[in-house]
Enzyme design. Structure first.
Site, short mmCIF file in Angstrom:
data_model
loop_
_atom_site.label_atom_id
_atom_site.label_comp_id
_atom_site.label_asym_id
_atom_site.label_seq_id
_atom_site.Cartn_x
_atom_site.Cartn_y
_atom_site.Cartn_z
N GLU A 72 38.54 48.80 34.41
CA GLU A 72 37.17 48.56 33.97
C GLU A 72 37.04 48.64 32.45
O GLU A 72 36.37 47.80 31.83
CB GLU A 72 36.24 49.57 34.63
CG GLU A 72 34.79 49.52 34.17
CD GLU A 72 34.10 48.19 34.45
OE1 GLU A 72 33.02 47.97 33.89
OE2 GLU A 72 34.64 47.36 35.21
N HIS A 75 38.49 45.64 30.60
CA HIS A 75 37.54 44.53 30.70
C HIS A 75 36.41 44.71 29.69
O HIS A 75 35.99 43.75 29.02
CB HIS A 75 36.98 44.46 32.13
CG HIS A 75 35.95 43.39 32.31
ND1 HIS A 75 34.69 43.64 32.82
CD2 HIS A 75 35.97 42.06 32.04
CE1 HIS A 75 33.99 42.53 32.85
NE2 HIS A 75 34.74 41.56 32.40
N HIS A 137 25.96 38.34 36.65
CA HIS A 137 26.94 38.68 35.61
C HIS A 137 28.08 37.66 35.60
O HIS A 137 28.51 37.20 34.53
CB HIS A 137 27.47 40.08 35.87
CG HIS A 137 28.23 40.67 34.73
ND1 HIS A 137 27.84 40.54 33.42
CD2 HIS A 137 29.38 41.42 34.70
CE1 HIS A 137 28.69 41.16 32.63
NE2 HIS A 137 29.64 41.70 33.38
N HIS A 247 30.01 28.61 51.62
CA HIS A 247 30.92 28.33 50.51
C HIS A 247 31.93 27.25 50.91
O HIS A 247 32.27 26.38 50.09
CB HIS A 247 31.64 29.62 50.11
CG HIS A 247 32.47 29.48 48.87
ND1 HIS A 247 32.01 28.90 47.72
CD2 HIS A 247 33.76 29.86 48.60
CE1 HIS A 247 32.96 28.92 46.80
NE2 HIS A 247 34.02 29.49 47.32
N HIS A 309 41.72 31.91 41.64
CA HIS A 309 40.66 31.06 42.16
C HIS A 309 39.43 31.13 41.24
O HIS A 309 38.76 30.12 41.00
CB HIS A 309 40.30 31.52 43.58
CG HIS A 309 39.42 30.57 44.32
ND1 HIS A 309 39.63 29.22 44.37
CD2 HIS A 309 38.30 30.79 45.07
CE1 HIS A 309 38.70 28.63 45.11
NE2 HIS A 309 37.87 29.58 45.52
#
Length: 334
Positions: A72, A75, A137, A247, A309
């Site tokens: 985290e 990032h 986000h 999806h 992906h």
């Protein structure tokens, strides 16, 4: 450093931030640091025994897990650096330039967007991975990447001299393809944030059904209230399968739309062969993304493939931004 080089570095870092965000989310490290912007009250991850003990006492509901916390924080460091680079772009935009393509407004739009992204990052933690916030986000990260791409295309001479017949039809097709892709990215984010990626573990069927039982209302209820811990999801199997199925249906629609757009680009290659290069690039990006999506299901969500992906979606988005920029900038064929 030239504006173009700064823009290029910034867009590369934005791609890294998107993939890091996916890695954090998919490795269940989104709450690796239960506070914001630091981590257990530190600017890095507490490692000293006394610091860890104090952190565990302060955050008794979520004791320190250093591997998740570091994911985290890395990032956050990358996202913070991205914000500083976008600030530098905005400040450079204030300088007068003889380049008529220099963007002066868009870098400031990007700066506002990245500040809002920081707020969404904070709310992601404080609202305990609320799917609507986490999805917003992710979409904000994609929007930042796409707008950085638009800035880059505007500054360079990559699309100079393109010729095109029947520009209106191709402009409409490219715009529709971009709008559908944005919708599909939302569905992908909604699938991930609701932990629905493996709700249909088989392919091409879903839980052995060609059309599974669905609950569209629950699946796409955006607001479930505050004070709920959304880690690992709160939906039952049917709503999760509904999200996953939506999806998949979106992927079919996107594939058909991109094939149609690629065909139009190939036809446009009669007036300028560079359009055919764009068609092949688009087909390659679509094929890569479909292959990665299938692999996520068939191989049961391997982390590297799932992260790729997300990166593939960003590259497909950038490809469509380039196509839209090119068709709007193209001159009449004579």
């Amino acid at each position: 450093m030239t504006r173009f080089r700064l823009n290029l570095i910034t867009i590369c870092l934005a791609f890294v931030v998107i993939t890091l965000g996916a890695f954090v989310r998919l490795s269940d490290a989104g709450l690796g640091c239960p506070d914001w912007p630091g981590c257990y009250g530190h600017l890095d991850v507490p490692t000293a025994e006394a610091d860890v003990a104090a952190a565990n006492e302060r955050f008794a509901h979520r004791p320190v897990e250093a591997p998740k916390a570091w994911k985290e924080m890395i990032h956050r460091y990358a996202a913070g650096t991205l914000g500083l680079l976008i600030l530098a772009m905005a400040l450079l935009a204030l300088k007068r330039s003889s380049n008529p393509h220099q963007q002066r407004v868009l870098p400031w739009v990007l700066l506002v967007l990245v500040v809002f992204q920081a707020l969404l990052g904070m709310w992601t933690v404080t609202l305990l991975l609320k799917p609507l916030i986490v999805t917003a986000h992710l979409l904000g990260g994609m929007a930042t990447f796409a707008l950085l791409g638009w800035c880059l295309f505007r500054q360079g001479a990559l699309f100079e001299g393109f010729r095109l017949r029947m520009r209106r039809g191709l402009r409409i097709a490219a715009g529709v393809a971009l709008a559908l892709l944005i919708g599909q990215i939302f569905l992908g984010a909604w699938t991930s944030t609701n932990y629905a990626a493996m709700a249909c573990p088989d392919f091409p069927t879903c839980q052995t059904y060609w059309w599974p039982p669905t609950d569209w209302s629950t699946a796409f209820t955006l607001w479930h209230g505050l004070g709920i811990n959304y880690e690992y999801g709160i939906l039952d199997s049917v709503p999760r399968a509904t999200i996953h199925w939506a999806h998949r249906l979106g992927a079919v629609a996107i594939a058909l739309t991109m094939l149609g757009l690629a065909a139009l680009l190939w036809r446009a290659g009669q007036s300028d062969r560079r359009w055919r290069g764009m068609a092949l690039t688009l087909l390659a990006a679509v094929a890569l993304q479909i292959g990665l999506g299938l692999s996520v299901v068939v191989f049961h969500l391997p982390l590297p493939v799932a992260v790729a992906h997300n990166g593939g979606a960003a590259l497909l988005l950038l490809t469509l931004m380039a196509i839209n920029h090119a068709v709007w900038k193209a001159r009449d064929h004579v």
